[in-house]
Design a protein around this motif. Structure first.
Motif, PDB file in Angstrom:
ATOM      1  N   ARG A  39       0.860  -1.190   0.000  1.00 27.51           N
ATOM      2  CA  ARG A  39       0.000   0.000   0.000  1.00 27.51           C
ATOM      3  C   ARG A  39       0.894   1.237   0.000  1.00 27.51           C
ATOM      4  NH1 ARG A  39      -3.866  -0.720   4.158  1.00 27.51           N
ATOM      5  NH2 ARG A  39      -5.241  -1.559   2.541  1.00 27.51           N
ATOM      6  N   ILE A  40       0.671   2.101  -0.974  1.00 28.86           N
ATOM      7  CA  ILE A  40       1.433   3.348  -1.058  1.00 28.86           C
ATOM      8  C   ILE A  40       0.968   4.285   0.041  1.00 28.86           C
ATOM      9  CG2 ILE A  40       1.924   5.366  -2.492  1.00 28.86           C
ATOM     10  CD1 ILE A  40       1.621   3.583  -4.942  1.00 28.86           C
ATOM     11  N   GLN A  41       1.913   4.772   0.847  1.00 23.36           N
ATOM     12  CA  GLN A  41       1.585   5.651   1.965  1.00 23.36           C
ATOM     13  C   GLN A  41       2.070   7.078   1.751  1.00 23.36           C
ATOM     14  OE1 GLN A  41       3.438   3.283   5.157  1.00 23.36           O
ATOM     15  NE2 GLN A  41       1.385   2.666   5.808  1.00 23.36           N
ATOM     16  N   ARG A  42       2.975   7.243   0.818  1.00 24.66           N
ATOM     17  CA  ARG A  42       3.506   8.583   0.585  1.00 24.66           C
ATOM     18  C   ARG A  42       3.942   8.708  -0.866  1.00 24.66           C
ATOM     19  NH1 ARG A  42       7.960   9.125   4.389  1.00 24.66           N
ATOM     20  NH2 ARG A  42       6.270   9.165   5.930  1.00 24.66           N
ATOM     21  N   ARG A  43       3.651   9.850  -1.468  1.00 24.18           N
ATOM     22  CA  ARG A  43       4.073  10.142  -2.831  1.00 24.18           C
ATOM     23  C   ARG A  43       4.848  11.444  -2.846  1.00 24.18           C
ATOM     24  NH1 ARG A  43       0.925   7.420  -7.012  1.00 24.18           N
ATOM     25  NH2 ARG A  43      -0.709   6.110  -6.080  1.00 24.18           N
ATOM     26  N   GLY A  44       5.762  11.549  -3.807  1.00 23.18           N
ATOM     27  CA  GLY A  44       6.529  12.773  -3.954  1.00 23.18           C
ATOM     28  C   GLY A  44       6.960  12.935  -5.388  1.00 23.18           C
ATOM     29  N   GLY A  45       7.588  14.053  -5.697  1.00 21.01           N
ATOM     30  CA  GLY A  45       8.023  14.314  -7.058  1.00 21.01           C
ATOM     31  C   GLY A  45       7.007  15.116  -7.830  1.00 21.01           C
ATOM     32  N   VAL A  46       7.266  15.265  -9.121  1.00 17.23           N
ATOM     33  CA  VAL A  46       6.408  16.080  -9.974  1.00 17.23           C
ATOM     34  C   VAL A  46       5.298  15.226 -10.554  1.00 17.23           C
ATOM     35  CG1 VAL A  46       8.291  17.646 -10.542  1.00 17.23           C
ATOM     36  CG2 VAL A  46       7.884  15.644 -11.974  1.00 17.23           C
ATOM     37  N   ALA A  47       4.241  15.864 -11.015  1.00 19.69           N
ATOM     38  CA  ALA A  47       3.107  15.163 -11.609  1.00 19.69           C
ATOM     39  C   ALA A  47       3.567  14.383 -12.837  1.00 19.69           C
ATOM     40  CB  ALA A  47       2.019  16.159 -11.987  1.00 19.69           C
ATOM     41  N   GLY A  48       3.128  13.134 -12.921  1.00 25.35           N
ATOM     42  CA  GLY A  48       3.494  12.288 -14.046  1.00 25.35           C
ATOM     43  C   GLY A  48       4.760  11.500 -13.833  1.00 25.35           C
ATOM     44  N   ALA A  49       5.556  11.849 -12.829  1.00 14.91           N
ATOM     45  CA  ALA A  49       6.804  11.135 -12.550  1.00 14.91           C
ATOM     46  C   ALA A  49       7.019  11.076 -11.049  1.00 14.91           C
ATOM     47  CB  ALA A  49       7.980  11.798 -13.251  1.00 14.91           C
ATOM     48  N   GLN A  50       6.032  10.549 -10.342  1.00 15.38           N
ATOM     49  CA  GLN A  50       6.082  10.527  -8.896  1.00 15.38           C
ATOM     50  C   GLN A  50       6.895   9.352  -8.368  1.00 15.38           C
ATOM     51  OE1 GLN A  50       1.876  10.485  -7.879  1.00 15.38           O
ATOM     52  NE2 GLN A  50       1.926  12.673  -7.443  1.00 15.38           N
ATOM     53  N   ARG A  51       7.483   9.547  -7.214  1.00 19.29           N
ATOM     54  CA  ARG A  51       8.112   8.471  -6.443  1.00 19.29           C
ATOM     55  C   ARG A  51       7.173   8.088  -5.321  1.00 19.29           C
ATOM     56  NH1 ARG A  51      12.457   5.891  -8.796  1.00 19.29           N
ATOM     57  NH2 ARG A  51      13.687   7.403  -9.970  1.00 19.29           N
ATOM     58  N   ALA A  52       7.240   6.811  -4.908  1.00 18.53           N
ATOM     59  CA  ALA A  52       6.295   6.345  -3.898  1.00 18.53           C
ATOM     60  C   ALA A  52       6.998   5.546  -2.820  1.00 18.53           C
ATOM     61  CB  ALA A  52       5.203   5.496  -4.551  1.00 18.53           C
ATOM     62  N   GLU A  53       6.452   5.648  -1.600  1.00 17.76           N
ATOM     63  CA  GLU A  53       6.909   4.863  -0.463  1.00 17.76           C
ATOM     64  C   GLU A  53       5.710   4.117   0.081  1.00 17.76           C
ATOM     65  OE1 GLU A  53       8.198   5.829   4.102  1.00 17.76           O
ATOM     66  OE2 GLU A  53       9.291   6.922   2.519  1.00 17.76           O
ATOM     67  N   GLY A  54       5.913   2.857   0.467  1.00 21.49           N
ATOM     68  CA  GLY A  54       4.772   2.068   0.914  1.00 21.49           C
ATOM     69  C   GLY A  54       5.117   1.067   1.990  1.00 21.49           C
ATOM     70  N   ARG A  55       4.137   0.212   2.285  1.00 20.00           N
ATOM     71  CA  ARG A  55       4.259  -0.827   3.308  1.00 20.00           C
ATOM     72  C   ARG A  55       3.667  -2.122   2.761  1.00 20.00           C
ATOM     73  NH1 ARG A  55       4.753  -1.568   8.743  1.00 20.00           N
ATOM     74  NH2 ARG A  55       5.225   0.639   9.021  1.00 20.00           N
ATOM     75  N   ILE A  56       4.291  -3.256   3.091  1.00 22.95           N
ATOM     76  CA  ILE A  56       3.764  -4.558   2.684  1.00 22.95           C
ATOM     77  C   ILE A  56       2.537  -4.867   3.542  1.00 22.95           C
ATOM     78  CG2 ILE A  56       4.259  -6.997   2.375  1.00 22.95           C
ATOM     79  CD1 ILE A  56       5.970  -5.138   0.654  1.00 22.95           C
ATOM     80  N   ILE A  57       1.417  -5.163   2.895  1.00 24.92           N
ATOM     81  CA  ILE A  57       0.203  -5.478   3.650  1.00 24.92           C
ATOM     82  C   ILE A  57      -0.241  -6.927   3.458  1.00 24.92           C
ATOM     83  CG2 ILE A  57      -0.628  -3.104   3.661  1.00 24.92           C
ATOM     84  CD1 ILE A  57      -2.540  -3.837   1.394  1.00 24.92           C
ATOM     85  N   ARG A  58       0.301  -7.609   2.445  1.00 26.46           N
ATOM     86  CA  ARG A  58      -0.078  -9.006   2.260  1.00 26.46           C
ATOM     87  C   ARG A  58       0.988  -9.705   1.427  1.00 26.46           C
ATOM     88  NH1 ARG A  58      -5.198  -9.072  -0.580  1.00 26.46           N
ATOM     89  NH2 ARG A  58      -5.987  -8.224   1.385  1.00 26.46           N
ATOM     90  N   ILE A  59       1.245 -10.969   1.750  1.00 26.51           N
ATOM     91  CA  ILE A  59       2.173 -11.793   0.964  1.00 26.51           C
ATOM     92  C   ILE A  59       1.331 -12.708   0.086  1.00 26.51           C
ATOM     93  CG2 ILE A  59       3.997 -13.518   1.062  1.00 26.51           C
ATOM     94  CD1 ILE A  59       4.671 -12.305   3.862  1.00 26.51           C
ATOM     95  N   LEU A  60       1.472 -12.555  -1.231  1.00 22.46           N
ATOM     96  CA  LEU A  60       0.654 -13.300  -2.175  1.00 22.46           C
ATOM     97  C   LEU A  60       1.307 -14.618  -2.586  1.00 22.46           C
ATOM     98  CD1 LEU A  60      -0.372 -10.302  -4.464  1.00 22.46           C
ATOM     99  CD2 LEU A  60      -1.612 -11.238  -2.503  1.00 22.46           C
ATOM    100  N   GLY A  61       2.610 -14.676  -2.541  1.00 20.50           N
ATOM    101  CA  GLY A  61       3.316 -15.901  -2.927  1.00 20.50           C
ATOM    102  C   GLY A  61       4.753 -15.876  -2.433  1.00 20.50           C
ATOM    103  N   ARG A  62       5.213 -17.008  -1.933  1.00 24.72           N
ATOM    104  CA  ARG A  62       6.568 -17.093  -1.415  1.00 24.72           C
ATOM    105  C   ARG A  62       7.532 -17.496  -2.537  1.00 24.72           C
ATOM    106  NH1 ARG A  62       7.537 -14.590   3.442  1.00 24.72           N
ATOM    107  NH2 ARG A  62       5.922 -15.112   4.989  1.00 24.72           N
TER     108      ARG A  62
END
Length: 400
Positions: free
Chosen positions: A154-177
């Protein structure tokens, strides 16, 4: 002034060749592009041609892009993507669970790539609109995921300019090992025994419960053969020189959960660090390369590894009387291509390149075919090879 496509002005200076830039180029372009158009758009040099094709092949294998007739590439239309009728899914080390639909635009599915310092990045399965690159995952947001796992972030924070954003997030579920097994160093401890993974991106020590350090060979040596796990745990198990400090392969019995360490069972003792050939064995298991053939595949290979019959020669031209030569290393055994050169009557030269007809022996949908698809290629090491096909074919009938 040239009328270039807008996507060709992605960057004003030469850029590094990488999958992110290729995906971003195709996303901005909005229509299929040839390799030449991709190279021009990313300002690539001629020396980048071969790496470009390799990256395109990897992206295609990941289904991040699709190739159209004529050698043009585009981002896939996921709504239309279906499995071909009758196609058999390939075996994977750790099949992912059914992937749920994303709840909102701030959720991203992808592969987690961890750094040895604990932080990581989620590489999206499909490019995320307006997002530049991968999703950064801080060390304290990795949760119970391991390097290589297929995850939902889940993305919790975005930064940068419109159209070229950087994102920071957190793992909320493991779908496959990603790792059914882990290779590492076995260490005895005062309270518990552990295996320290060779891959520094795997952050967890693997706890080995009492009795689970014994391979069948060690159990037999100690006289425990035929005993169940409960009775073995109640016995006194001595400290074994074969294990202490040895390189081992561990089957994971429990993955990290709620802060608890993963647990595992020793299934192979590969040797001592530095021993001849151990480095190769580590690489094979670290990357989960299939290196054993099933009895069914071996039997099928032996069945097909027979000299060509007269009926099979019908419609073919026989070149066996020509002095055809191969150019391979001194220890090579799988000669899959060879050449023949002869002077022509007009003064020119005739060059023939002869290639083994592997498809004659490996038929579609057979066990051999499925195994070859799973492996994809033979893997060569300084001291050995992991063949795509059993030796009866790779070093036998399909070797020139």
């Amino acid at each position: 002034m040239s009328a270039d496509h807008p996507a060709q002005h992605l960057m004003s200076s030469p850029s590094q060749l990488n999958p992110d830039n290729i995906l971003r180029f195709l996303q901005l372009r909005g229509e299929p592009a040839s390799t030449n158009e991709i190279a021009r758009g990313l300002h690539l040099k001629k020396t980048d041609t071969r790496p470009l094709f390799k990256i395109l092949a990897k992206l295609k294998k990941r289904r991040a892009i699709e190739e159209l007739p004529g050698g043009r590439y585009r981002l896939p239309n996921r709504k239309k993507e279906q499995q071909a009728p009758g196609q058999q899914p390939l075996r994977r080390p750790a099949p992912p669970q059914e992937r749920p639909a994303l709840a909102n635009r701030d959720e991203v599915k992808g592969r987690l790539v961890l750094h040895q310092d604990g932080y990581g990045f989620v590489v999206p399965d499909v490019p995320v609109p307006h997002l530049d690159g991968d999703v950064f995952i801080p060390r304290d947001a990795v949760e119970d995921a391991m390097h290589g796992d297929h995850v939902l972030a889940r993305i919790q924070r975005r930064g940068g300019v419109a159209g070229a954003q950087r994102a920071e997030g957190r793992i909320i579920r493991i779908l496959g090992r990603a790792h059914p097994t882990v290779v590492g160093l076995f260490r005895y401890g005062p309270q518990r025994n552990v295996v320290l993974p060779y891959d520094v991106r795997i952050q967890h020590e693997i706890e080995i419960p009492r009795g689970q350090e014994l391979t069948p060979g060690l159990s037999k040596k100690l006289g425990f053969s035929g005993s169940d796990e409960t009775s073995i745990r109640l016995r006194r198990i001595p400290r074994l020189d074969e294990l202490d400090g040895a390189v081992v392969n561990v089957e994971l019995l429990r993955y990290p959960r709620g802060g608890a360490s993963p647990t595992g069972k020793v299934i192979e003792i590969l040797g001592r660090p530095g021993d001849l050939g151990v480095d190769t064995e580590i690489i094979i298991r670290k990357h989960h390369l299939p290196h054993f053939f099933s009895a069914e595949v071996l039997e099928e290979a032996e069945h097909h590894a027979k000299p060509v019959s007269d009926a099979e020669l019908a419609g073919r031209e026989d070149f066996r009387q020509l002095p055809i030569v191969t150019i391979d290393g001194e220890t090579a055994r799988d000669f899959d291509d060879a050449v023949y050169v002869a002077r022509r009557a007009d003064g020119g030269w005739l060059l023939q390149v002869h290639i083994a007809d592997v498809a004659h022996y490996v038929r579609t949908t057979t066990a051999l075919d499925q195994e070859a698809r799973l492996r994809g290629t033979s893997v060569y090491f300084p001291d050995r090879a992991v063949p795509m096909l059993p030796e009866a074919l790779s070093n036998g009938m399909c070797s020139l």
